[in-house]
Design an enzyme around this catalytic site. Sequence first.
Site, PDB file in Angstrom:
ATOM      1  N   PHE A 189      -5.354 -11.408  10.475  1.00 24.14           N
ATOM      2  CA  PHE A 189      -4.290 -11.416   9.479  1.00 24.14           C
ATOM      3  C   PHE A 189      -3.598 -12.774   9.501  1.00 24.14           C
ATOM      4  O   PHE A 189      -3.110 -13.215  10.541  1.00 24.14           O
ATOM      5  CB  PHE A 189      -3.293 -10.301   9.772  1.00 24.14           C
ATOM      6  CG  PHE A 189      -2.283 -10.090   8.680  1.00 24.14           C
ATOM      7  CD1 PHE A 189      -2.548  -9.241   7.623  1.00 24.14           C
ATOM      8  CD2 PHE A 189      -1.063 -10.742   8.708  1.00 24.14           C
ATOM      9  CE1 PHE A 189      -1.634  -9.051   6.608  1.00 24.14           C
ATOM     10  CE2 PHE A 189      -0.128 -10.558   7.705  1.00 24.14           C
ATOM     11  CZ  PHE A 189      -0.406  -9.709   6.648  1.00 24.14           C
ATOM     12  N   ASN A 202       0.825  -1.219   0.000  1.00 29.66           N
ATOM     13  CA  ASN A 202       0.000   0.000   0.000  1.00 29.66           C
ATOM     14  C   ASN A 202       0.856   1.265   0.000  1.00 29.66           C
ATOM     15  O   ASN A 202       0.565   2.233  -0.717  1.00 29.66           O
ATOM     16  CB  ASN A 202      -0.909   0.020   1.239  1.00 29.66           C
ATOM     17  CG  ASN A 202      -1.983  -1.038   1.208  1.00 29.66           C
ATOM     18  OD1 ASN A 202      -2.302  -1.588   0.153  1.00 29.66           O
ATOM     19  ND2 ASN A 202      -2.546  -1.343   2.353  1.00 29.66           N
ATOM     20  N   ASP A 230      -1.467   3.905   5.729  1.00 28.08           N
ATOM     21  CA  ASP A 230      -0.423   3.602   4.749  1.00 28.08           C
ATOM     22  C   ASP A 230      -0.307   4.735   3.728  1.00 28.08           C
ATOM     23  O   ASP A 230       0.801   5.128   3.340  1.00 28.08           O
ATOM     24  CB  ASP A 230      -0.743   2.295   4.023  1.00 28.08           C
ATOM     25  CG  ASP A 230      -0.911   1.122   4.972  1.00 28.08           C
ATOM     26  OD1 ASP A 230      -0.334   1.168   6.077  1.00 28.08           O
ATOM     27  OD2 ASP A 230      -1.634   0.171   4.625  1.00 28.08           O
TER      28      ASP A 230
END
Length: 323
Positions: free
Chosen positions: A116, A52, A256
């Site tokens: 995640f 990102n 990000d």
Amino acid sequence: MPVLVAGSIATDHLMHFPGSFSEQLIADQLDKVSLSFLVDELVIRRGGVGANICYGIAQLGGEPVLLGAVGADFAEYGEFLTAHGVNCEHVYVSPSQHTARFVCTTDEQMCQIGSFYAGAMPESTRISITDAWHATGADLAVISAYDPDAMVQHSAECREQGFRFVADPSQQIARMSGEQLRALVEGADLLFTNDYEKSLLESKTGLSEADVLGLVGVRVTTLGSKGVEIVGADVERVHVPVAAERARQDPTGVGDAFRAGLLTGREWGLSWERAAQVGSMLATMVLETVGTQDYTIAKDEFSSRLAESYGDDCAADVLPYLS
């Protein structure tokens, strides 16, 4: 100049819950939470902190070099990033693991619950910052969130080699020990956290705010809707409010994008205030988009929106650098 960005590379599975998470939580029964949220939307997008940040830098005309570990399933994603200006030649491809996955649900208040899966990410320890630095002619390395052991290894490598580097532990602060966090941030030219992560880092390391500032050059703390604060031994305290938004679609990747904008602005030679304004504008554009790499920067529009949020002088200072 090229910028090395070491960080997670993942596929995002983003869902929307048409309600509020907080209304489903019973305060005195949080020790036995068992919930399932019926979502009304699923989109699959390219993501990962490192990727990102690289995408945002490339959108601003920079030269990002992505470092991280992926699986063989990365081929199509890698082609996309390359086509959008990201150097993927130093991405390590695991022979046995899948590319990481991020599964996240966002409610109506923009609160998120996510998981995640690391996949190939622990194999990031096989990557050499030194080799990538010399091969690309980079002048800065960003050590962002990925495998904790690799983060510590790569920051140590930067210190040993005398490379300028940025410490950006973000989501991995919860996973890393105080010893690892101190080893990561010590000697960094720049440290990124949000306000909660700032407090957590200090708590886990046992360091005070002044102690942390003594270990790094500049500290950048994002404050959510209250903007961002920048402070350093040789930097007068700077506060920049968030850029004006036109919609709120998905907060995934907002931080990000801010990092990409601020780092690029500094590479252009802008002041900390101007660079943070560029980062805040880029962050708002991601907030207005579903997906972390589904926006594009048009020179005139970006300049116009900077003027709308921060004044004509800001737009005039940034416009010459926009490709």
